[in-house]
Write an enzyme that holds these catalytic residues in place. Structure first.
Site, PDB file in Angstrom:
ATOM      1  N   GLU A  12       0.817  -1.224   0.000  1.00 62.74           N
ATOM      2  CA  GLU A  12       0.000   0.000   0.000  1.00 62.74           C
ATOM      3  C   GLU A  12       0.846   1.268   0.000  1.00 62.74           C
ATOM      4  O   GLU A  12       0.567   2.215   0.737  1.00 62.74           O
ATOM      5  CB  GLU A  12      -0.962   0.004   1.201  1.00 62.74           C
ATOM      6  CG  GLU A  12      -1.865  -1.201   1.297  1.00 62.74           C
ATOM      7  CD  GLU A  12      -2.782  -1.348   0.086  1.00 62.74           C
ATOM      8  OE1 GLU A  12      -3.234  -0.312  -0.447  1.00 62.74           O
ATOM      9  OE2 GLU A  12      -3.033  -2.498  -0.323  1.00 62.74           O
ATOM     10  N   LYS A  37       1.786  -9.168 -13.552  1.00 61.20           N
ATOM     11  CA  LYS A  37       1.608  -9.319 -12.107  1.00 61.20           C
ATOM     12  C   LYS A  37       1.784 -10.799 -11.795  1.00 61.20           C
ATOM     13  O   LYS A  37       0.887 -11.620 -12.061  1.00 61.20           O
ATOM     14  CB  LYS A  37       0.217  -8.847 -11.678  1.00 61.20           C
ATOM     15  CG  LYS A  37      -0.016  -8.883 -10.170  1.00 61.20           C
ATOM     16  CD  LYS A  37       0.681  -7.737  -9.461  1.00 61.20           C
ATOM     17  CE  LYS A  37       0.350  -7.715  -7.982  1.00 61.20           C
ATOM     18  NZ  LYS A  37       0.971  -6.571  -7.298  1.00 61.20           N
ATOM     19  N   GLY A 110       5.716  -6.523  -8.447  1.00 60.67           N
ATOM     20  CA  GLY A 110       5.734  -7.500  -7.372  1.00 60.67           C
ATOM     21  C   GLY A 110       4.584  -7.332  -6.400  1.00 60.67           C
ATOM     22  O   GLY A 110       3.727  -6.465  -6.553  1.00 60.67           O
ATOM     23  N   PRO A 200       2.232  12.270  -7.106  1.00 62.70           N
ATOM     24  CA  PRO A 200       1.387  12.974  -6.133  1.00 62.70           C
ATOM     25  C   PRO A 200       0.401  12.043  -5.438  1.00 62.70           C
ATOM     26  O   PRO A 200      -0.128  11.109  -6.052  1.00 62.70           O
ATOM     27  CB  PRO A 200       0.647  14.008  -6.995  1.00 62.70           C
ATOM     28  CG  PRO A 200       1.440  14.132  -8.241  1.00 62.70           C
ATOM     29  CD  PRO A 200       2.068  12.789  -8.466  1.00 62.70           C
TER      30      PRO A 200
END
Length: 246
Positions: A12, A37, A110, A200
């Site tokens: 995250e 992925k 990853g 950002p």
């Protein structure tokens, strides 16, 4: 073969959005892009995963997912609990090489950090990068505590003889605190690799057209963008220099 392995110092922290920015920048430059992925965890069948998010934001990108495990755990643990076959570094390398034969750029995103286990043998994303001979881009958070995790990741890469292309801050806030501002200068020192961008905070919530138009401005020229690390660092470091001199 042009492959970049994208890892993080944890979960995250913006890996998927950074991957999307890399993809969008390359597509805008006329390059064909594929995103791989190896192991998607914490997402159920039929739900949108990281590959779908990259494609939503970046546009004309080919996506591939080798395995999907429902629980939000390390790939090895998630595979074991689901009674499913894990993904090995060799499988990741083979899939990335195949995509690279057909695309100008392949981005391998990853799960979690560099040394999160993929299988029971202890295979990791670092092993896949080593098999590919591909550089690793490290995505890191902006704030307090990031220097240690970036230094550990960089040390693990050097110990394995894997090139680290640099560090990208995955989520840069509008009002950074003191630690964040100082980290702009300290991150490349502890990583022994350049700072290559700052995305950002909230960029992933942008309209896809806005995201694609802005993405190159978040990444350094080495990643195909126009972001200036020296100017960005000076912009935020200057107030603190002035305060000390006063």
């Amino acid at each position: 073969m042009s492959v970049i392995v994208v890892t993080g110092t944890g979960t995250e922290i913006g890996k998927t959005v950074v991957t999307a920015a890399l993809a969008a920048t390359a597509v805008a430059a006329g390059r064909s892009v594929a995103v791989l992925k190896p192991a998607q965890t914490g997402v159920g069948r039929g739900e949108a995963g990281d590959v779908e998010e990259v494609r939503r934001l970046a546009g004309a990108v080919v996506g591939a997912e080798l395995a999907r495990f429902p629980e939000p755990l390390a790939p090895d643990t998630a595979a074991r609990r689901a009674g499913m076959a894990p993904v090995s570094p060799a499988e990741v390398a083979q899939a990335a090489a195949k995509l690279a034969a057909e695309h100008d750029l392949v981005l391998v995103e990853g799960a979690g950090g560099l040394l999160v286990r993929f299988d029971e043998e202890g295979g990791t994303l670092a092993d896949a990068a080593r098999l590919l001979g591909a550089p690793v881009l490290v995505v890191a958070p902006a704030g307090l505590g990031t220097l240690n995790s970036v230094a550990l990741t960089a040390e693990a890469l050097r110990a394995r003889g894997i090139e680290q292309s640099g560090v990208v801050v995955g989520s840069w806030p509008e009002e950074p605190d003191l630690a964040m501002r100082c980290n702009l200068a300290d991150l490349p020192r502890v990583a022994e690799a350049p700072l290559l961008g700052a995305v950002p905070a909230g960029a992933g919530a942008l309209d896809p057209a806005e995201f694609r138009a802005a993405a190159a401005g978040w990444l350094a020229p080495a990643l195909g963008g126009s972001w200036d690390a020296e100017a960005f660092t000076a912009r935020f470091a200057e107030p603190f220099t002035a305060a000390r001199e006063a």
